[in-house]
Write a protein that holds these residues in place. Structure first.
Motif, PDB file in Angstrom:
ATOM      1  N   LEU A 195      -3.802  61.546   9.139  1.00 15.40           N
ATOM      2  CA  LEU A 195      -4.426  60.225   9.216  1.00 15.40           C
ATOM      3  C   LEU A 195      -5.107  59.978  10.557  1.00 15.40           C
ATOM      4  CD1 LEU A 195      -1.797  57.962   7.406  1.00 15.40           C
ATOM      5  CD2 LEU A 195      -4.064  58.631   6.593  1.00 15.40           C
ATOM      6  N   GLN A 196      -4.858  60.839  11.532  1.00 12.34           N
ATOM      7  CA  GLN A 196      -5.559  60.705  12.808  1.00 12.34           C
ATOM      8  C   GLN A 196      -7.060  60.848  12.605  1.00 12.34           C
ATOM      9  OE1 GLN A 196      -4.162  63.348  15.874  1.00 12.34           O
ATOM     10  NE2 GLN A 196      -5.368  62.377  17.484  1.00 12.34           N
ATOM     11  N   THR A 197      -7.469  61.654  11.621  1.00 13.12           N
ATOM     12  CA  THR A 197      -8.895  61.814  11.336  1.00 13.12           C
ATOM     13  C   THR A 197      -9.474  60.560  10.688  1.00 13.12           C
ATOM     14  OG1 THR A 197      -8.456  62.792   9.152  1.00 13.12           O
ATOM     15  CG2 THR A 197      -8.578  64.295  11.011  1.00 13.12           C
ATOM     16  N   VAL A 198      -8.622  59.764  10.044  1.00  6.08           N
ATOM     17  CA  VAL A 198      -9.075  58.519   9.409  1.00  6.08           C
ATOM     18  C   VAL A 198      -9.224  57.413  10.447  1.00  6.08           C
ATOM     19  CG1 VAL A 198      -8.502  56.723   7.729  1.00  6.08           C
ATOM     20  CG2 VAL A 198      -8.014  59.136   7.203  1.00  6.08           C
ATOM     21  N   ILE A 221      -3.864  59.572  20.185  1.00 11.23           N
ATOM     22  CA  ILE A 221      -2.444  59.241  20.051  1.00 11.23           C
ATOM     23  C   ILE A 221      -1.743  59.100  21.406  1.00 11.23           C
ATOM     24  CG2 ILE A 221      -2.269  60.346  17.794  1.00 11.23           C
ATOM     25  CD1 ILE A 221      -0.905  62.716  19.117  1.00 11.23           C
ATOM     26  N   ASN A 222      -2.416  59.439  22.499  1.00 13.84           N
ATOM     27  CA  ASN A 222      -1.823  59.308  23.836  1.00 13.84           C
ATOM     28  C   ASN A 222      -2.160  57.972  24.496  1.00 13.84           C
ATOM     29  OD1 ASN A 222      -0.555  61.962  24.075  1.00 13.84           O
ATOM     30  ND2 ASN A 222      -2.655  62.754  24.025  1.00 13.84           N
ATOM     31  N   ARG A 223      -2.882  57.094  23.770  1.00  8.66           N
ATOM     32  CA  ARG A 223      -3.209  55.782  24.328  1.00  8.66           C
ATOM     33  C   ARG A 223      -2.051  54.813  24.116  1.00  8.66           C
ATOM     34  NH1 ARG A 223      -9.139  53.641  22.914  1.00  8.66           N
ATOM     35  NH2 ARG A 223      -8.418  52.125  24.467  1.00  8.66           N
ATOM     36  N   ARG A 224      -1.822  53.947  25.116  1.00 15.44           N
ATOM     37  CA  ARG A 224      -0.797  52.917  24.985  1.00 15.44           C
ATOM     38  C   ARG A 224      -1.257  51.873  23.979  1.00 15.44           C
ATOM     39  NH1 ARG A 224       0.766  50.783  30.822  1.00 15.44           N
ATOM     40  NH2 ARG A 224       1.810  49.222  29.522  1.00 15.44           N
ATOM     41  N   VAL A 225      -0.381  51.536  23.061  1.00 12.32           N
ATOM     42  CA  VAL A 225      -0.788  50.678  21.946  1.00 12.32           C
ATOM     43  C   VAL A 225      -1.165  49.279  22.419  1.00 12.32           C
ATOM     44  CG1 VAL A 225      -0.128  49.779  19.691  1.00 12.32           C
ATOM     45  CG2 VAL A 225       0.748  51.992  20.437  1.00 12.32           C
ATOM     46  N   VAL A 226      -0.395  48.721  23.379  1.00 18.19           N
ATOM     47  CA  VAL A 226      -0.668  47.341  23.802  1.00 18.19           C
ATOM     48  C   VAL A 226      -1.984  47.213  24.553  1.00 18.19           C
ATOM     49  CG1 VAL A 226       1.766  46.701  23.837  1.00 18.19           C
ATOM     50  CG2 VAL A 226       0.695  47.627  25.913  1.00 18.19           C
ATOM     51  N   ARG A 227      -2.552  48.330  24.993  1.00 15.96           N
ATOM     52  CA  ARG A 227      -3.843  48.297  25.685  1.00 15.96           C
ATOM     53  C   ARG A 227      -5.016  48.314  24.691  1.00 15.96           C
ATOM     54  NH1 ARG A 227      -3.460  50.424  31.031  1.00 15.96           N
ATOM     55  NH2 ARG A 227      -1.686  49.360  32.029  1.00 15.96           N
ATOM     56  N   LEU A 228      -4.724  48.508  23.422  1.00 18.26           N
ATOM     57  CA  LEU A 228      -5.769  48.561  22.410  1.00 18.26           C
ATOM     58  C   LEU A 228      -6.166  47.157  21.977  1.00 18.26           C
ATOM     59  CD1 LEU A 228      -4.279  51.385  20.142  1.00 18.26           C
ATOM     60  CD2 LEU A 228      -6.029  51.646  21.907  1.00 18.26           C
ATOM     61  N   SER A 229      -7.338  47.028  21.360  1.00 24.20           N
ATOM     62  CA  SER A 229      -7.784  45.741  20.824  1.00 24.20           C
ATOM     63  C   SER A 229      -6.902  45.351  19.641  1.00 24.20           C
ATOM     64  CB  SER A 229      -9.233  45.832  20.365  1.00 24.20           C
ATOM     65  OG  SER A 229      -9.353  46.688  19.235  1.00 24.20           O
ATOM     66  N   LYS A 230      -6.989  44.093  19.225  1.00 24.75           N
ATOM     67  CA  LYS A 230      -6.199  43.615  18.089  1.00 24.75           C
ATOM     68  C   LYS A 230      -6.501  44.423  16.835  1.00 24.75           C
ATOM     69  CE  LYS A 230      -5.253  39.636  15.142  1.00 24.75           C
ATOM     70  NZ  LYS A 230      -5.546  38.204  14.833  1.00 24.75           N
ATOM     71  N   GLY A 231      -7.775  44.698  16.615  1.00 26.77           N
ATOM     72  CA  GLY A 231      -8.157  45.461  15.432  1.00 26.77           C
ATOM     73  C   GLY A 231      -7.605  46.872  15.463  1.00 26.77           C
ATOM     74  N   MET A 232      -7.628  47.509  16.643  1.00 25.40           N
ATOM     75  CA  MET A 232      -7.102  48.873  16.766  1.00 25.40           C
ATOM     76  C   MET A 232      -5.585  48.875  16.642  1.00 25.40           C
ATOM     77  SD  MET A 232      -9.605  50.376  19.754  1.00 25.40           S
ATOM     78  CE  MET A 232      -9.123  52.092  19.587  1.00 25.40           C
ATOM     79  N   GLN A 233      -4.916  47.834  17.153  1.00 25.15           N
ATOM     80  CA  GLN A 233      -3.465  47.736  16.971  1.00 25.15           C
ATOM     81  C   GLN A 233      -3.112  47.608  15.494  1.00 25.15           C
ATOM     82  OE1 GLN A 233      -1.375  44.906  19.445  1.00 25.15           O
ATOM     83  NE2 GLN A 233      -2.624  45.380  21.240  1.00 25.15           N
ATOM     84  N   LYS A 234      -3.921  46.860  14.751  1.00 28.23           N
ATOM     85  CA  LYS A 234      -3.685  46.728  13.313  1.00 28.23           C
ATOM     86  C   LYS A 234      -3.864  48.074  12.620  1.00 28.23           C
ATOM     87  CE  LYS A 234      -2.946  43.295  11.618  1.00 28.23           C
ATOM     88  NZ  LYS A 234      -3.591  42.253  10.848  1.00 28.23           N
ATOM     89  N   GLN A 235      -4.830  48.859  13.067  1.00 28.20           N
ATOM     90  CA  GLN A 235      -5.012  50.205  12.513  1.00 28.20           C
ATOM     91  C   GLN A 235      -3.777  51.066  12.781  1.00 28.20           C
ATOM     92  OE1 GLN A 235      -8.822  52.181  13.351  1.00 28.20           O
ATOM     93  NE2 GLN A 235      -9.634  50.184  13.984  1.00 28.20           N
ATOM     94  N   VAL A 236      -3.235  50.974  13.991  1.00 28.29           N
ATOM     95  CA  VAL A 236      -2.041  51.747  14.343  1.00 28.29           C
ATOM     96  C   VAL A 236      -0.865  51.337  13.451  1.00 28.29           C
ATOM     97  CG1 VAL A 236      -0.333  52.201  16.149  1.00 28.29           C
ATOM     98  CG2 VAL A 236      -2.775  52.154  16.721  1.00 28.29           C
ATOM     99  N   ALA A 237      -0.733  50.039  13.192  1.00 29.31           N
ATOM    100  CA  ALA A 237       0.350  49.550  12.339  1.00 29.31           C
ATOM    101  C   ALA A 237       0.267  50.170  10.946  1.00 29.31           C
ATOM    102  CB  ALA A 237       0.315  48.031  12.269  1.00 29.31           C
ATOM    103  N   TRP A 293      -1.386  52.954  10.187  1.00 29.96           N
ATOM    104  CA  TRP A 293      -1.235  54.400  10.388  1.00 29.96           C
ATOM    105  C   TRP A 293       0.249  54.774  10.380  1.00 29.96           C
ATOM    106  CZ3 TRP A 293      -3.659  56.994  15.363  1.00 29.96           C
ATOM    107  CH2 TRP A 293      -3.509  58.378  15.299  1.00 29.96           C
ATOM    108  N   LEU A 294       1.045  54.057  11.154  1.00 33.42           N
ATOM    109  CA  LEU A 294       2.480  54.321  11.217  1.00 33.42           C
ATOM    110  C   LEU A 294       3.163  53.966   9.901  1.00 33.42           C
ATOM    111  CD1 LEU A 294       3.111  52.825  14.770  1.00 33.42           C
ATOM    112  CD2 LEU A 294       3.193  55.260  14.190  1.00 33.42           C
ATOM    113  N   GLY A 295       2.814  52.807   9.356  1.00 33.77           N
ATOM    114  CA  GLY A 295       3.470  52.335   8.142  1.00 33.77           C
ATOM    115  C   GLY A 295       3.249  53.253   6.955  1.00 33.77           C
ATOM    116  N   ILE A 296       2.020  53.692   6.765  1.00 38.24           N
ATOM    117  CA  ILE A 296       1.703  54.572   5.635  1.00 38.24           C
ATOM    118  C   ILE A 296       2.383  55.922   5.807  1.00 38.24           C
ATOM    119  CG2 ILE A 296      -0.196  55.809   4.502  1.00 38.24           C
ATOM    120  CD1 ILE A 296      -1.949  53.348   5.112  1.00 38.24           C
ATOM    121  N   SER A 297       2.589  56.347   7.045  1.00 39.07           N
ATOM    122  CA  SER A 297       3.224  57.644   7.304  1.00 39.07           C
ATOM    123  C   SER A 297       4.721  57.640   6.995  1.00 39.07           C
ATOM    124  CB  SER A 297       3.017  58.047   8.773  1.00 39.07           C
ATOM    125  OG  SER A 297       1.647  58.231   9.063  1.00 39.07           O
ATOM    126  N   THR A 298       5.319  56.468   6.787  1.00 44.14           N
ATOM    127  CA  THR A 298       6.739  56.412   6.424  1.00 44.14           C
ATOM    128  C   THR A 298       6.957  56.661   4.935  1.00 44.14           C
ATOM    129  OG1 THR A 298       6.780  54.030   5.947  1.00 44.14           O
ATOM    130  CG2 THR A 298       7.122  54.700   8.253  1.00 44.14           C
TER     131      THR A 298
END
Length: 299
Positions: A112-115, A120-136, A138-143
């Motif tokens: 999913l990193q390609t999607v 993956i080495n970036r700190r999540v809280v430094r990302l924009s709101k939209g990118m944080q939502k993408q991370v959420a 990304w992690l959630g679907i991987s469970t």
């Protein structure tokens, strides 16, 4: 899959939930809609085992969810207000999820990193709101969840990413029979992805149906007569809403389409036009009968 039976919850003198009943089938996409303060977030916190009901019961796969670790292992909750550990990178968060979720799929996470295309080495809280939502997501679907509960899920995502996220979710619904509950004010988007809908008002579910049934039971008609519309016809149809534009009457009517058209034909209309209803219109007119009408505002 998910059964909510007569759930009530009060906070002091405020009754947040008043005998809520919900039935969400396995492999379905259920849209939960309602005005602000209707109780949507409160029932979600019960479904995820954060709160305990004062009365009633909640079952997921036939088991109570509160403090039930095996059930929560298969459940992902993505709230509107996200939280990540302040010093964690995406890679750190993935390691944390791997320790918490027994079904974590490392191969899927890396794919999913390609999607999502975020380092993956970036700190999540430094990302924009939209990118944080993408991370959420990304992690959630991987469970590999069996249940996804989403509160305003794609708020902050651009149109392309919204489509990618919905595609990933619906793929899991089709292939793995993932059950999805979505709470959102974006009714147009829910209309495209949901197969069931529940409308919530003042702490209770006032309507729960398949999406197709919701629209087939309520009709929008434009009709014109030589003179004024007959009061007898109005008494018969009992429209949920009625507006007149010149000689054209706009009616929102509940019931069987054939019977409605048959009644109107008795009064020799000049024309009848049956128009499609959106989920947003169904929402407005259903709640209109419960004291939630749209009224003119005079300044």
């Amino acid at each position: 899959m998910i059964k909510v039976h007569n759930v009530s919850k009060s906070f002091g003198s405020f009754n947040a939930l008043n005998g809520v009943n919900m039935n969400i089938r396995k492999g379905s996409v259920y849209g939960l809609v309602g005005p602000n303060g209707a109780g949507k977030t409160t029932i979600i916190k019960h479904l995820t085992g954060i709160l305990v009901p004062d009365e009633g019961e909640i079952f997921v796969n036939g088991e109570r969810v509160y403090e039930n670790i095996p059930i929560k292992q298969g459940m992902v909750y993505i709230p509107d207000d996200l939280f990540f550990f302040s010093s964690y990178t995406i890679k750190d968060m993935a390691r944390f999820y791997k320790e918490v979720y027994a079904n974590w799929n490392e191969e899927r996470f890396m794919h999913l990193q390609t999607v999502f295309n975020i380092d993956i080495n970036r700190r999540v809280v430094r990302l924009s709101k939209g990118m944080q939502k993408q991370v959420a997501f990304w992690l959630g679907i991987s469970t590999m969840p069996s249940v996804m509960i989403l509160d305003e899920p794609v708020d902050g995502l651009d149109p392309v990413m919204r489509r990618k996220v919905w595609s990933l979710i619906l793929q899991d619904v089709a292939e793995r029979e993932t059950t999805v509950l979505i709470s959102s004010h974006n009714l147009r988007e829910l209309e495209d992805v949901c197969d069931h809908v529940g409308i919530m008002h003042e702490g209770r579910i006032v309507l729960e149906k398949q999406m197709d049934e919701v629209k087939s039971d309520v009709h929008k008609l434009q009709v014109a007569f030589k003179g004024d519309i007959s009061e007898e016809l109005i008494d018969t149809l009992k429209p949920m809403h009625q507006t007149r534009y010149g000689s054209v009457n706009l009616l929102i009517v509940r019931g069987e389409k054939e019977k409605i058209l048959s009644e109107i034909d008795k009064y020799s209309p000049l024309f009848i036009d049956l128009l499609p209803l959106t989920l947003e219109e169904v929402f407005i007119y259903e709640l209109g009968g419960l004291g939630y009408e749209i009224q003119d505002v005079i300044l």
